[in-house]
Design a protein around this motif. Structure first.
Motif, PDB file in Angstrom:
ATOM      1  N   GLY A 115       5.617  24.689  28.133  1.00 26.60           N
ATOM      2  CA  GLY A 115       6.147  24.972  29.460  1.00 26.60           C
ATOM      3  C   GLY A 115       5.265  24.528  30.606  1.00 26.60           C
ATOM      4  N   GLN A 116       4.048  24.104  30.323  1.00 28.27           N
ATOM      5  CA  GLN A 116       3.130  23.713  31.396  1.00 28.27           C
ATOM      6  C   GLN A 116       3.671  22.586  32.270  1.00 28.27           C
ATOM      7  N   ASN A 117       4.481  21.712  31.705  1.00 22.25           N
ATOM      8  CA  ASN A 117       4.977  20.566  32.468  1.00 22.25           C
ATOM      9  C   ASN A 117       6.417  20.723  32.916  1.00 22.25           C
ATOM     10  N   LEU A 118       6.978  21.904  32.732  1.00 21.26           N
ATOM     11  CA  LEU A 118       8.365  22.125  33.141  1.00 21.26           C
ATOM     12  C   LEU A 118       8.468  22.338  34.642  1.00 21.26           C
ATOM     13  N   THR A 119       9.577  21.912  35.201  1.00 18.17           N
ATOM     14  CA  THR A 119       9.850  22.238  36.590  1.00 18.17           C
ATOM     15  C   THR A 119      10.325  23.680  36.642  1.00 18.17           C
ATOM     16  N   GLN A 120      10.468  24.220  37.836  1.00 18.17           N
ATOM     17  CA  GLN A 120      10.865  25.614  37.968  1.00 18.17           C
ATOM     18  C   GLN A 120      12.233  25.844  37.331  1.00 18.17           C
ATOM     19  N   GLY A 121      12.348  26.937  36.609  1.00 19.98           N
ATOM     20  CA  GLY A 121      13.584  27.272  35.913  1.00 19.98           C
ATOM     21  C   GLY A 121      13.316  27.558  34.449  1.00 19.98           C
ATOM     22  N   THR A 122      14.391  27.644  33.684  1.00 17.84           N
ATOM     23  CA  THR A 122      14.307  27.995  32.269  1.00 17.84           C
ATOM     24  C   THR A 122      14.782  26.844  31.407  1.00 17.84           C
ATOM     25  N   THR A 123      14.031  26.555  30.351  1.00 15.35           N
ATOM     26  CA  THR A 123      14.417  25.563  29.358  1.00 15.35           C
ATOM     27  C   THR A 123      14.548  26.278  28.023  1.00 15.35           C
ATOM     28  N   PHE A 124      15.699  26.105  27.368  1.00 18.08           N
ATOM     29  CA  PHE A 124      15.955  26.749  26.082  1.00 18.08           C
ATOM     30  C   PHE A 124      15.730  25.750  24.951  1.00 18.08           C
ATOM     31  N   PHE A 125      15.268  26.271  23.823  1.00 17.78           N
ATOM     32  CA  PHE A 125      14.966  25.454  22.649  1.00 17.78           C
ATOM     33  C   PHE A 125      15.729  26.015  21.450  1.00 17.78           C
ATOM     34  N   PRO A 126      16.969  25.550  21.230  1.00 17.28           N
ATOM     35  CA  PRO A 126      17.714  26.042  20.073  1.00 17.28           C
ATOM     36  C   PRO A 126      17.091  25.582  18.753  1.00 17.28           C
ATOM     37  N   ASN A 127      16.335  24.494  18.789  1.00 15.16           N
ATOM     38  CA  ASN A 127      15.648  23.984  17.597  1.00 15.16           C
ATOM     39  C   ASN A 127      14.146  24.125  17.804  1.00 15.16           C
ATOM     40  N   PRO A 128      13.410  24.364  16.735  1.00 14.83           N
ATOM     41  CA  PRO A 128      11.963  24.550  16.895  1.00 14.83           C
ATOM     42  C   PRO A 128      11.273  23.276  17.352  1.00 14.83           C
ATOM     43  N   PRO A 129      10.380  23.399  18.325  1.00 20.87           N
ATOM     44  CA  PRO A 129       9.618  22.229  18.751  1.00 20.87           C
ATOM     45  C   PRO A 129       8.711  21.739  17.624  1.00 20.87           C
ATOM     46  N   VAL A 130       8.425  20.459  17.617  1.00 22.18           N
ATOM     47  CA  VAL A 130       7.543  19.870  16.612  1.00 22.18           C
ATOM     48  C   VAL A 130       6.182  20.560  16.681  1.00 22.18           C
ATOM     49  N   GLY A 131       5.685  20.970  15.529  1.00 20.03           N
ATOM     50  CA  GLY A 131       4.362  21.558  15.442  1.00 20.03           C
ATOM     51  C   GLY A 131       4.313  23.072  15.404  1.00 20.03           C
ATOM     52  N   ILE A 132       5.442  23.732  15.598  1.00 23.45           N
ATOM     53  CA  ILE A 132       5.403  25.189  15.663  1.00 23.45           C
ATOM     54  C   ILE A 132       5.583  25.862  14.296  1.00 23.45           C
ATOM     55  N   GLY A 133       6.033  25.123  13.295  1.00 20.73           N
ATOM     56  CA  GLY A 133       6.337  25.710  11.982  1.00 20.73           C
ATOM     57  C   GLY A 133       5.197  26.493  11.371  1.00 20.73           C
ATOM     58  N   SER A 134       4.017  25.901  11.287  1.00 18.59           N
ATOM     59  CA  SER A 134       2.882  26.604  10.668  1.00 18.59           C
ATOM     60  C   SER A 134       2.416  27.772  11.532  1.00 18.59           C
ATOM     61  N   ILE A 135       2.593  27.660  12.840  1.00 17.76           N
ATOM     62  CA  ILE A 135       2.222  28.740  13.753  1.00 17.76           C
ATOM     63  C   ILE A 135       3.131  29.947  13.524  1.00 17.76           C
ATOM     64  N   LEU A 136       4.432  29.698  13.388  1.00 15.52           N
ATOM     65  CA  LEU A 136       5.375  30.787  13.124  1.00 15.52           C
ATOM     66  C   LEU A 136       5.041  31.481  11.815  1.00 15.52           C
ATOM     67  N   HIS A 137       4.725  30.692  10.809  1.00 10.73           N
ATOM     68  CA  HIS A 137       4.374  31.268   9.512  1.00 10.73           C
ATOM     69  C   HIS A 137       3.126  32.140   9.645  1.00 10.73           C
ATOM     70  N   GLY A 138       2.123  31.649  10.338  1.00 16.40           N
ATOM     71  CA  GLY A 138       0.897  32.414  10.539  1.00 16.40           C
ATOM     72  C   GLY A 138       1.146  33.716  11.277  1.00 16.40           C
ATOM     73  N   ASP A 139       1.973  33.669  12.330  1.00 18.00           N
ATOM     74  CA  ASP A 139       2.305  34.886  13.068  1.00 18.00           C
ATOM     75  C   ASP A 139       3.043  35.878  12.171  1.00 18.00           C
ATOM     76  N   SER A 140       3.944  35.379  11.328  1.00 18.64           N
ATOM     77  CA  SER A 140       4.767  36.275  10.498  1.00 18.64           C
ATOM     78  C   SER A 140       3.949  36.999   9.433  1.00 18.64           C
ATOM     79  N   ILE A 141       2.828  36.393   9.004  1.00 21.08           N
ATOM     80  CA  ILE A 141       2.005  37.055   7.986  1.00 21.08           C
ATOM     81  C   ILE A 141       0.781  37.733   8.594  1.00 21.08           C
ATOM     82  N   GLY A 142       0.701  37.711   9.938  1.00 25.27           N
ATOM     83  CA  GLY A 142      -0.366  38.444  10.604  1.00 25.27           C
ATOM     84  C   GLY A 142      -1.686  37.702  10.733  1.00 25.27           C
ATOM     85  N   THR A 143      -1.665  36.387  10.672  1.00 22.02           N
ATOM     86  CA  THR A 143      -2.883  35.601  10.843  1.00 22.02           C
ATOM     87  C   THR A 143      -3.298  35.630  12.306  1.00 22.02           C
TER      88      THR A 143
END
Length: 148
Positions: A115-143
Motif C-alpha cells: 500500500g505504500q505506493n497507492l493513491t488515496q482510497g482503497t484497493t482490494f485484492f481478491p487474489n493473494p499478492p505474489v510473495g505472501i503465501g509463506s507469510i500467511l503460513h507463518g502467521d497461521s502457525i504462530g511464527t
C-alpha cells in the motif's frame, strides 16, 4: 497497518491460513490509531460481504482492541468509526477481538508495504499478492518474525 504513513491494510484468511481476500487503504496523514480503526472497519465490512460467520479479528493496536472489546466510544472521527465497527460486529455469529504483536501478524505488514505506493482510497485484492503465501503460513502457525 503502517505506523507512520496513515495507510491501513489487512488480509482475510481461513483457519488454515489460506487467502480469502485482502485490501490496502491510503487514508492520508493520520495517526496509527486512526489507521487501525479505518482498517478494522474496512476489514469487518469485507468479511461481512464475504458472509463469514466466525471471525478472529487480530489488531496490533492494543488501545483499539481494548476499545472495541469494551464497546467504548471515542471522540470525533474515532467515535464514528467505532460506531460503524460496533454495528458491523453484529453481523457475525462469533467475532473474537485479539491484540497481537506486529511480529505475529506479518501478512498485514506485507500488505501495508504494498500500500505504500497507492493513491488515496482503497484497493482490494481478491487474489493473494505474489510473495505472501509463506507469510500467511507463518502467521497461521504462530511464527514470529523480527520487524525492521
Amino acid at each position: 497497518m503502517n505506523h507512520s504513513s496513515g495507510r491501513a491494510s489487512a488480509s482475510i484468511c481461513d483457519h488454515g491460513g489460506r487467502w480469502l481476500h485482502g485490501f490496502a487503504i491510503n487514508i492520508g496523514p493520520q495517526s496509527s490509531f486512526m489507521a487501525e480503526l479505518w482498517g478494522c472497519r474496512t476489514g469487518l465490512q469485507l468479511a461481512s460481504d464475504l458472509r463469514i460467520s466466525h471471525l478472529v479479528l487480530k489488531m496490533d493496536s492494543l488501545l483499539a482492541a481494548q476499545m472495541i472489546q469494551a464497546r467504548k466510544a471515542g471522540d470525533g472521527l474515532a467515535s464514528v468509526l467505532l460506531s460503524d465497527i460496533f454495528h458491523l460486529l453484529n453481523s457475525f455469529k462469533v467475532c473474537t477481538v485479539q491484540h497481537t504483536l506486529r511480529e505475529g501478524n506479518s501478512a498485514t505488514d506485507f500488505m501495508a508495504s504494498i500500500g505504500q505506493n497507492l493513491t488515496q482510497g482503497t484497493t482490494f485484492f481478491p487474489n493473494p499478492p505474489v510473495g505472501i503465501g509463506s507469510i500467511l503460513h507463518g502467521d497461521s502457525i504462530g511464527t514470529l518474525f523480527l520487524m525492521t
